[in-house]
Scaffold this active site. Structure first.
Site, PDB file in Angstrom:
ATOM      1  N   LYS A  45      53.919  38.390  38.381  1.00 39.28           N
ATOM      2  CA  LYS A  45      54.852  38.359  39.875  1.00 39.28           C
ATOM      3  C   LYS A  45      54.801  37.782  40.924  1.00 39.28           C
ATOM      4  CE  LYS A  45      58.593  39.218  38.328  1.00 39.28           C
ATOM      5  NZ  LYS A  45      59.371  38.078  37.916  1.00 39.28           N
ATOM      6  N   HIS A 101      47.870  33.100  31.910  1.00 41.17           N
ATOM      7  CA  HIS A 101      47.807  35.191  32.860  1.00 41.17           C
ATOM      8  C   HIS A 101      46.638  35.929  32.442  1.00 41.17           C
ATOM      9  CE1 HIS A 101      51.616  34.868  34.815  1.00 41.17           C
ATOM     10  NE2 HIS A 101      52.866  34.923  34.002  1.00 41.17           N
ATOM     11  N   SER A 131      57.795  43.782  42.016  1.00 43.48           N
ATOM     12  CA  SER A 131      58.274  43.398  41.283  1.00 43.48           C
ATOM     13  C   SER A 131      58.199  42.832  40.137  1.00 43.48           C
ATOM     14  CB  SER A 131      58.059  41.349  41.761  1.00 43.48           C
ATOM     15  OG  SER A 131      58.178  40.686  41.442  1.00 43.48           O
TER      16      SER A 131
HETATM   17  P1  A3P Z   1      60.404  38.969  43.408  1.00 40.00           P
HETATM   18  O1  A3P Z   1      61.106  39.770  42.242  1.00 40.00           O
HETATM   19  O2  A3P Z   1      59.715  40.212  44.641  1.00 40.00           O
HETATM   20  O3  A3P Z   1      61.970  38.437  44.483  1.00 40.00           O
HETATM   21  P2  A3P Z   1      56.451  35.021  39.369  1.00 40.00           P
HETATM   22  O4  A3P Z   1      56.589  33.716  38.835  1.00 40.00           O
HETATM   23  O5  A3P Z   1      54.708  34.932  39.508  1.00 40.00           O
HETATM   24  O6  A3P Z   1      57.190  35.865  37.852  1.00 40.00           O
HETATM   25  O7  A3P Z   1      56.327  35.585  40.440  1.00 40.00           O
HETATM   26  C1  A3P Z   1      58.060  36.708  40.280  1.00 40.00           C
HETATM   27  C2  A3P Z   1      58.528  36.357  41.880  1.00 40.00           C
HETATM   28  O8  A3P Z   1      58.817  34.874  42.528  1.00 40.00           O
HETATM   29  C3  A3P Z   1      59.761  36.701  41.944  1.00 40.00           C
HETATM   30  O9  A3P Z   1      58.965  38.031  43.549  1.00 40.00           O
HETATM   31  C4  A3P Z   1      60.198  36.000  42.488  1.00 40.00           C
HETATM   32  O10 A3P Z   1      61.581  36.208  43.105  1.00 40.00           O
HETATM   33  C5  A3P Z   1      59.877  35.209  43.790  1.00 40.00           C
HETATM   34  N1  A3P Z   1      59.555  33.280  43.626  1.00 40.00           N
HETATM   35  C6  A3P Z   1      59.961  32.566  43.005  1.00 40.00           C
HETATM   36  N2  A3P Z   1      60.294  31.687  43.708  1.00 40.00           N
HETATM   37  C7  A3P Z   1      59.845  31.775  44.828  1.00 40.00           C
HETATM   38  C8  A3P Z   1      60.173  31.062  46.085  1.00 40.00           C
HETATM   39  N3  A3P Z   1      60.612  29.357  45.892  1.00 40.00           N
HETATM   40  N4  A3P Z   1      60.807  31.844  47.044  1.00 40.00           N
HETATM   41  C9  A3P Z   1      59.612  32.888  47.493  1.00 40.00           C
HETATM   42  N5  A3P Z   1      59.739  33.140  45.890  1.00 40.00           N
HETATM   43  C10 A3P Z   1      59.638  32.774  45.078  1.00 40.00           C
END
Ligand code: A3P
Length: 298
Positions: A45, A101, A131
């Protein structure tokens, strides 16, 4: 492989049994990295999927074809997940992009002596926590998160899946002084200046980009563009595994969303645990500076 209610404990850390087995985790620790590999490392996240998209686009010089036709897990597989060996063997994508991870104390030895380029992505842990909490509610391979307060306690104790955020972040960022093939990038700096972050990443990856290419990368890895891209928004995953009727993977994509979730008491408690656990951190993080500025504001 469903194993939705299985959790594997590996070196004291919980991993969802849906994609992880003892064998796949063990194999990751002995992975023979190639010097041309690009490794994206993050605590869940923190912006992992975003970085996978950015790196794919940079390697493609801004051309969105690959990022819009191949799912992220097939073009940047998670090293420790059971399918990665087969994906990497079959892949013709160069350079190889691999995601993990795993914490540094487990994966560090496999990287010893390698020139693989490592990108570590970190994010304000309060936003990571929020998140992660929402993600737990929709991902059926995680245990029930309980109330936000219960989940917060487990996060601070490091008993959530993938272990302690504090150990993960300190473990990897602690290497920046000695590993010159490691670049630390924060979610916050990507949010604030995506263009600048892409240029910095392009130069680290030795992939020179002209302005048009940078602009194209920015366009295709924007939140709105990724939210509509089936290859990264996880809508290809069956509902019984990831139930997006309970929320979206591409949820908000904001810095500071924790403020909508934390009570003042939870914030104070978080801060005090954070300060104590991070006092030996070698790095000053952007969210610490932001918080100091906010506290100083009249
Ligand atoms: P949120 O749940 O706060 O919206 P991961 O890929 O490590 O699992 O992280 C997921 C988080 O990154 C989510 O956060 C997702 O919305 C955010 N995310 C993914 N792509 C993004 C982008 N292009 N711009 C901003 N946030 C992004």
């Amino acid at each position: 492989m469903a194993r939705l209610d299985v959790l594997e404990t590996f070196h004291g850390i919980l991993f969802p049994g849906h994609l992880h087995t003892q064998d796949s985790l063990q194999l990751a620790l002995k992975f023979p990295f190639q010097d041309t590999d690009i490794l994206i490392v993050s605590y869940p996240k923190s912006g992992t999927t975003w970085m996978q998209e950015i790196v794919t686009l940079i390697s493609s010089k801004g051309d969105p074809h690959l990022s819009q036709t191949v799912p992220n897990w097939a073009r940047a597989p998670w090293l420790e997940q059971h399918y990665s060996a087969a994906v990497l063997e079959a892949s013709t994508i160069t350079p190889r992009v691999i995601t993990t991870h795993l914490p540094h104390h487990l994966l560090g030895p496999a990287l010893q002596g390698s020139k693989a380029k490592v990108i570590y992505v970190s994010r304000n842990p309060k936003d990571v926590l929020v998140s992660f909490y929402h993600f737990h509610k929709m991902a059926n391979f995680f245990p029930e998160p309980g109330s936000f307060q219960e989940f917060l306690n487990c996060f601070l104790e490091g008993t959530v899946p993938f272990g302690s955020w504090f150990d993960h972040v300190k473990g990897w960022t602690g290497q920046t002084a000695t590993m010159n093939n490691l670049l630390h990038v924060t979610y916050e700096e990507m949010s604030l200046d995506l263009n600048g972050a892409i240029k910095r990443l392009g130069s680290f990856l030795e992939c020179p980009l002209v302005e048009d290419m940078v602009n194209s990368c920015v366009k295709y890895c924007s939140f709105s563009s990724m939210k509509d891209n089936k290859m990264v928004n996880y809508t290809l995953i069956p509902e019984e595994i990831l139930d997006q009727s309970k929320g979206s993977f591409m949820r908000k994509g904001k810095v500071g969303d924790w403020k909508n979730m934390f009570t003042e008491e939870q914030n104070q408690n978080f801060k005090s645990v954070y300060n104590s656990k991070m006092q030996d951190s070698a790095v000053k993080f952007v969210w610490e500076e932001q918080e100091t500025e906010e506290n100083a504001a009249p």
